[in-house]
Motif scaffolding. Structure first.
Motif, PDB file in Angstrom:
ATOM      1  N   PRO A 115       1.061  37.896  13.349  1.00 18.84           N
ATOM      2  CA  PRO A 115       0.308  36.793  13.993  1.00 18.84           C
ATOM      3  C   PRO A 115      -1.182  37.080  14.130  1.00 18.84           C
ATOM      4  O   PRO A 115      -2.019  36.182  13.930  1.00 18.84           O
ATOM      5  CB  PRO A 115       0.987  36.661  15.358  1.00 18.84           C
ATOM      6  CG  PRO A 115       2.375  37.175  15.143  1.00 18.84           C
ATOM      7  CD  PRO A 115       2.222  38.289  14.160  1.00 18.84           C
ATOM      8  N   SER A 116      -1.518  38.328  14.446  1.00 17.79           N
ATOM      9  CA  SER A 116      -2.937  38.691  14.542  1.00 17.79           C
ATOM     10  C   SER A 116      -3.615  38.611  13.180  1.00 17.79           C
ATOM     11  O   SER A 116      -4.782  38.187  13.072  1.00 17.79           O
ATOM     12  CB  SER A 116      -3.085  40.099  15.117  1.00 17.79           C
ATOM     13  OG  SER A 116      -2.596  40.166  16.443  1.00 17.79           O
ATOM     14  N   ALA A 128      -7.064  38.002  24.819  1.00 18.67           N
ATOM     15  CA  ALA A 128      -8.338  37.568  24.240  1.00 18.67           C
ATOM     16  C   ALA A 128      -9.450  38.593  24.459  1.00 18.67           C
ATOM     17  O   ALA A 128     -10.452  38.572  23.740  1.00 18.67           O
ATOM     18  CB  ALA A 128      -8.751  36.227  24.839  1.00 18.67           C
ATOM     19  N   VAL A 165      -2.813  36.593  10.750  1.00 22.55           N
ATOM     20  CA  VAL A 165      -2.984  35.178  10.422  1.00 22.55           C
ATOM     21  C   VAL A 165      -4.189  34.594  11.152  1.00 22.55           C
ATOM     22  O   VAL A 165      -4.999  33.859  10.568  1.00 22.55           O
ATOM     23  CB  VAL A 165      -1.703  34.391  10.768  1.00 22.55           C
ATOM     24  CG1 VAL A 165      -1.940  32.892  10.621  1.00 22.55           C
ATOM     25  CG2 VAL A 165      -0.555  34.837   9.876  1.00 22.55           C
ATOM     26  N   ARG A 166      -4.321  34.931  12.445  1.00 25.17           N
ATOM     27  CA  ARG A 166      -5.459  34.413  13.216  1.00 25.17           C
ATOM     28  C   ARG A 166      -6.772  34.891  12.626  1.00 25.17           C
ATOM     29  O   ARG A 166      -7.747  34.128  12.535  1.00 25.17           O
ATOM     30  CB  ARG A 166      -5.335  34.835  14.682  1.00 25.17           C
ATOM     31  CG  ARG A 166      -4.267  34.080  15.454  1.00 25.17           C
ATOM     32  CD  ARG A 166      -4.423  34.302  16.945  1.00 25.17           C
ATOM     33  NE  ARG A 166      -4.230  35.699  17.309  1.00 25.17           N
ATOM     34  CZ  ARG A 166      -3.059  36.221  17.642  1.00 25.17           C
ATOM     35  NH1 ARG A 166      -1.960  35.459  17.639  1.00 25.17           N
ATOM     36  NH2 ARG A 166      -2.947  37.486  17.970  1.00 25.17           N
ATOM     37  N   PHE A 167      -6.827  36.159  12.221  1.00 26.56           N
ATOM     38  CA  PHE A 167      -8.060  36.678  11.630  1.00 26.56           C
ATOM     39  C   PHE A 167      -8.351  35.981  10.308  1.00 26.56           C
ATOM     40  O   PHE A 167      -9.500  35.645   9.997  1.00 26.56           O
ATOM     41  CB  PHE A 167      -7.947  38.180  11.415  1.00 26.56           C
ATOM     42  CG  PHE A 167      -9.186  38.804  10.837  1.00 26.56           C
ATOM     43  CD1 PHE A 167     -10.225  39.198  11.658  1.00 26.56           C
ATOM     44  CD2 PHE A 167      -9.325  38.974   9.468  1.00 26.56           C
ATOM     45  CE1 PHE A 167     -11.373  39.762  11.122  1.00 26.56           C
ATOM     46  CE2 PHE A 167     -10.473  39.523   8.925  1.00 26.56           C
ATOM     47  CZ  PHE A 167     -11.489  39.924   9.761  1.00 26.56           C
ATOM     48  N   ARG A 213      -7.597  33.002   9.396  1.00 26.90           N
ATOM     49  CA  ARG A 213      -8.090  31.639   9.617  1.00 26.90           C
ATOM     50  C   ARG A 213      -9.558  31.632   9.989  1.00 26.90           C
ATOM     51  O   ARG A 213     -10.307  30.725   9.613  1.00 26.90           O
ATOM     52  CB  ARG A 213      -7.271  30.976  10.709  1.00 26.90           C
ATOM     53  CG  ARG A 213      -5.845  30.614  10.278  1.00 26.90           C
ATOM     54  CD  ARG A 213      -5.054  30.069  11.451  1.00 26.90           C
ATOM     55  NE  ARG A 213      -3.708  29.669  11.029  1.00 26.90           N
ATOM     56  CZ  ARG A 213      -2.760  29.263  11.878  1.00 26.90           C
ATOM     57  NH1 ARG A 213      -3.013  29.208  13.189  1.00 26.90           N
ATOM     58  NH2 ARG A 213      -1.580  28.924  11.424  1.00 26.90           N
ATOM     59  N   ARG A 214      -9.984  32.657  10.744  1.00 29.01           N
ATOM     60  CA  ARG A 214     -11.384  32.697  11.184  1.00 29.01           C
ATOM     61  C   ARG A 214     -12.328  33.137  10.074  1.00 29.01           C
ATOM     62  O   ARG A 214     -13.450  32.663   9.984  1.00 29.01           O
ATOM     63  CB  ARG A 214     -11.533  33.634  12.387  1.00 29.01           C
ATOM     64  CG  ARG A 214     -10.907  33.115  13.672  1.00 29.01           C
ATOM     65  CD  ARG A 214     -11.434  33.889  14.870  1.00 29.01           C
ATOM     66  NE  ARG A 214     -11.241  35.315  14.743  1.00 29.01           N
ATOM     67  CZ  ARG A 214     -10.191  35.972  15.208  1.00 29.01           C
ATOM     68  NH1 ARG A 214      -9.217  35.306  15.815  1.00 29.01           N
ATOM     69  NH2 ARG A 214     -10.086  37.279  15.080  1.00 29.01           N
TER      70      ARG A 214
END
Length: 408
Positions: free
Chosen positions: A218-219, A345, A221-223, A225-226
């Motif tokens: 999940p981390s 966060a 994927v978030r990176f 996307r950014r």
């Protein structure tokens, strides 16, 4: 003037002392017992440099609340394990195990102190050392040296289970530097380290790597996307193809022989089923305080290759009994609790990579290794749990020295 920070020299020497493990100087013809252990050279150097730097900075280590809550449970566990040498069988030889436990006490104390001082810098330098070590181990094994049974890869005298840990942690270091700097060039090493991990033939290490990657996904994927993932996703297959052209036959042979034929067809378990059965039997025989450190080998006498259970919780249960297990739980929980106390966060990248590295070592320790092989578990747990905090001066005069911080 900026306050003094831990020097790269100290962190590099500390890392080398940690990575050295049970390496001896016998290859160089130096066979004097006790002094043959490279730790006899590296650990005094680590302590001397650490004391000099702390004194120069004028700080008092291990003063913060996270350190006071995270470190003591780990030290209590180590202390109890050393105490258990008092009730081992007469045939047990505990000197080496006690040396390992004392070494781990030194390592966790110094790493926790440095984490308080400047955790991000220490993690950054440690990841850099792991990145370099990953390449050194990979190139050594790829050159044809260090191969063992079934053509499994090893390096510098360590076994395949050590090799897979170095390559996997180097893979984490690759991800760390890419996430930190956003430059795809760091990912050049990723296929090499992954191939090295597979070539080790360590099934437990690879299972731990897969599970850790799944939890970190999940981390990732978030990176992605950014920051975008087109460049790294385009680069990795090209590099992987190049390595496959050079080493593909070796890796396919290992996969067929080690993972498919031996594991799936023949059900080969490297005698882990025997070790676990013997371990459970001993635990039920001595359920309260266990048989003491090194007691497993003294009682079972399964041969020089089976000196320990190859499962950290079971080893603690066998040799420390229920008391050992009750001490193991807070030793693992306290650093994890401190890490989780920081909102997601606000967790820096250094804390995250340390936590995932600790999780990987914990997973690998369920399948292989002795107490000392789990040393990086405790180190990374503390690096994840102990954030940097303003150091307290050793004495009032320290605050007036140039570059010394004042207490908050």
């Amino acid at each position: 003037m900026k306050p003094p920070r831990p020097s790269p020299f100290l962190v590099v020497v500390l890392f080398v002392a940690t990575l050295a493990g049970h390496f001896t100087l016998s290859r160089a013809g130096f066979t004097i017992p006790f002094l043959n252990d490279v730790r006899m050279l590296l650990f005094p150097a680590v302590l001397a440099v650490f004391v000099l730097e702390v004194n120069h900075a004028g700080v008092r280590p291990l003063h913060s609340a996270p350190a006071r809550r995270s470190l003591p449970p780990v030290l209590v566990l180590f202390g109890y394990q050393m105490l258990s040498a008092a009730w081992v069988p007469r045939t047990a030889v505990v000197g080496d195990v006690l040396a390992d436990l004392v070494s781990m006490v030194v390592l966790v104390l110094v790493y926790a102190s440095l984490a308080e001082w400047d955790r991000d810098r220490v993690v950054r330098l440690t990841m850099g050392c792991l990145y370099v070590a990953g390449w050194l181990y990979f190139l050594y094994a790829a050159s044809g040296r260090g191969r063992v049974q079934q053509d499994r890869w090893t390096a510098f005298g360590g076994g395949p289970n050590v090799f897979v840990r170095v390559e996997a942690l180097a893979l984490f270091a690759t991800a760390y530097f890419y996430f930190r700097r956003g430059r795809a060039v760091w990912l050049i090493a990723a296929p090499a380290f992954l191939f090295g991990a597979i070539a080790s033939g360590s099934r437990g290490g690879l299972i731990a790597l897969v599970l850790t990657t799944a939890l970190a996904f999940p981390s990732l994927v978030r990176f992605g996307r950014r920051h975008g993932v087109r460049k790294p996703l385009a680069m990795i297959p090209v590099i992987a193809a190049l390595i496959w052209l050079l080493l593909g036959d070796t890796i396919m042979s290992l996969i067929n022989n080690r993972f498919l034929a031996a594991t799936v067809d023949q059900g080969y378990t490297s005698d882990r089923d025997v070790l676990y059965t013997k371990g459970l039997w001993l635990f039920f025989e001595r359920p309260i305080v266990g048989v003491g450190v090194h007691g497993f080998y003294a009682v079972t006498n399964l041969g020089p290759g089976e000196k320990y259970v190859h499962n950290l919780p079971l080893a603690v249960a066998v040799e420390g009994g229920a008391v050992g297990l009750l001490l193991l739980l807070p030793a693992l929980w306290a650093p994890r609790h401190e890490y989780a106390a920081v909102p997601r966060a606000r967790r820096p990248l250094e804390a995250r990579v340390s936590a995932y590295s600790a999780l990987f070592i914990l997973g690998a320790s369920l399948f292989s290794g002795d107490y000392y092989d789990a040393r990086l578990l405790w180190i990374f747990l503390l690096l994840a749990a102990v954030p940097a905090s303003p150091p307290l001066p050793l004495h009032a005069g320290a605050a007036s020295r140039p570059g010394a911080r004042r207490p908050p």
